[in-house]
Design a protein around this motif. Structure first.
Motif: not given
Length: 532
Positions: A94-100
């Protein structure tokens, strides 16, 4: 003609405009001068990290930024392969990993040519005096402030600007840093690259999946789909030591490289633009001198790997803006401004090292100019986990920062670290502690820490700072939805934590105190340098 202002900003690109918006949002009058007639038309910075989006969210432009995304909404993957036709393509990072679970907001893709007009318009809406097509002729500073001479390039009219403070944001090639006598250090120019913008009818799809960027071995570079209109960019190295130069990148050569990257000879493309740029690594020897402060590429130059440079500059502006606002509005003493350098420069040094290590891991280095790589730290740690070792904070006895970055999923709660994102309920509404802080001094107290809140609300200095106080507890101000208050901030139910306007922890009390009012009075005086 003369103009008086609190802050003069030199440079109207990403970081200068961010500083203008952040200052104006806090009712600090500022003048920004930029010699170019318009905002950037080039693809430069595009990946806005979650942390940077928290900052832009705090000034109300999050949704406006998200509406600018022109790439396919399904694209959030980076592929690695020999070329796009490689049967062994690695697609899935992922270009921007999940950080929710770390933040109330997500990263955003917004090209710089679309982001800068948003920043400019909103800075002006809040009262910033933004002047493009205006050249800085000269400036001097003394103990009282800055005197600058500027010229409108359309009319040739000259004007004198008197400012209390100066922000230098004129980029890597600006000369203002040198003018205030600040040098820089680092490996210097490491690689030479060309950025080629082209139009094609190719879809950014491999194996049925849309992608954000492709790192390709056959061209030792990248192919990036830029928008849904068919515009892409290609970045590739060239080697002056081997007799190569920008002049070699005519349309035919660029098309050959594009086809090599795609892995097909039948690809059609129209070359729009080709420009050279350098991968360099520098950090200014100090980030301030007198009443002048350096941010963004003027303070630190990083390789684009990881998208760390532009985001670090946004964080510079955020750190500096609340401190300038505090000093200008009289809620803090001038020595607070000294903490800008002591906080941001170490972070820049460590972040640069991370960008260099990613560059070495992702691309070939035939000239062997890159310095030895440090261990690569996870993106989430670099984005959210940088820790200020000293500055506008009160370190705890025996505490020493061993690592430059901590894991935001295991927050220490120590002063100098970002206050963790917790989901809480207030008056029946669920929201993030990040949004509750939102540019204010905030005191959070545990379920049995009511005395801290009572003490804080009784202090004159609390009123001067606009300190907001909240207590956790089933029948208190905030309900801890996930029951993680204590572990996230490292305090007991009788403890308290003080958060700065930039969302970083300034001080914490692990438990109760026999004299909470006296303790808080001393803490706030130290943090705001009221007695110095």
């Amino acid at each position: 003609m003369t103009t008086n202002t609190s802050v003069l900003i030199i440079g109207g690109s990403l970081n200068g405009l961010s500083a203008a918006l952040l200052l104006a949002h806090q009712n600090v009058d500022c003048v920004l001068v930029e010699r170019h007639p318009h905002t950037s038309i080039q693809y430069k910075f595009s990946g806005i990290s979650n942390r940077s989006m928290e900052i832009y969210r705090s000034v109300g432009i999050e949704q406006e930024i998200r509406q600018q995304r022109t790439r396919d909404q399904r694209a959030n993957l980076v592929l690695r392969a020999k070329n796009l036709a490689d049967p062994n393509v690695s697609l899935g990072e992922q270009a921007w990993p999940d950080m929710n679970d770390i933040s109330p907001t997500t990263a955003a893709e917004c090209e710089q040519d679309r982001l800068e007009p948003i920043l400019k318009a909103n800075a002006e809406r809040h009262g910033a005096d933004v002047r493009f097509n205006t050249e800085l002729m000269d400036f001097v500073q003394d103990a009282q402030g800055i005197t600058a001479r500027i010229r409108d390039q359309a009319t040739q009219a000259e004007e004198t600007v008197y400012a209390s403070y100066l922000i230098i944001a004129d980029g890597v090639n600006g000369n203002s840093r040198e003018k205030i006598g600040v040098g820089r250090h680092g490996p210097g120019v490491l690689q030479h690259w060309m950025n080629v913008i082209f139009e094609t009818d190719m879809e950014p799809v491999v194996n049925g999946q849309y992608f954000t960027a492709a790192l390709l071995q056959d061209i030792n570079g990248t192919l990036v789909p830029r928008d849904d209109s068919g515009r892409w960019s290609m970045s590739v190295q060239y080697f002056p030591d081997h007799g190569e130069g920008p002049e070699d990148f005519n349309d035919e050569h660029c098309l050959q490289l594009i086809r090599a990257g795609v892995g097909r000879e039948d690809v059609k493309a129209r070359i729009v633009d080709a420009r050279k740029w350098e991968v360099a690594a520098y950090v200014a020897d100090r980030f301030s001198e007198g009443r002048a402060f350096i941010i963004g590429d003027a303070a630190h130059v990083m390789p684009p790997t990881g998208g760390l440079g532009g985001n670090t500059g946004i964080h510079d502006a955020h750190n500096l803006a609340w401190k300038l606002a505090s000093v200008i509005n009289g809620s803090a003493g001038p020595r607070l401004l000294d903490t800008y350098d002591s906080e941001r420069r170490p972070v820049a040094e460590h972040t640069l090292a991370q960008a260099l290590s990613r560059l070495q891991a992702w691309f070939k280095d035939p000239n062997k100019k890159l310095p030895p790589a440090v261990k690569i730290v996870e993106d989430k740690n670099v984005i959210f986990g940088y820790v200020y070792p000293s500055g506008a904070l009160i370190n705890e006895k025996g505490f020493s920062t061993i690592e430059a970055f901590e894991d935001p999923r295991m927050p220490s709660g120590c002063p100098g670290s970002r206050a963790a994102h917790l989901v809480v309920e207030r008056n029946g509404e669920r929201l993030s502690t990040i949004d509750i802080c939102n540019g204010h001094w905030v005191l959070f107290a545990g379920p049995s820490g009511g005395k801290w809140v009572e003490a804080a609300r009784g202090l004159h200095l609390s009123s001067k700072l606009g300190l907001n106080c909240y207590q956790f507890g089933p029948d208190e101000d905030l309900q801890d939805i996930d029951n993680c208050w204590s572990s996230a901030y490292g305090v007991s139910e009788e403890g308290a934590i003080l958060i700065r306007p930039d969302g970083f922890i300034a001080w914490r009390a692990h438990g109760a105190s026999a004299q909470p009012k006296t303790n808080l009075q001393n803490v706030l005086a130290l943090l705001t340098f009221q007695n110095s």
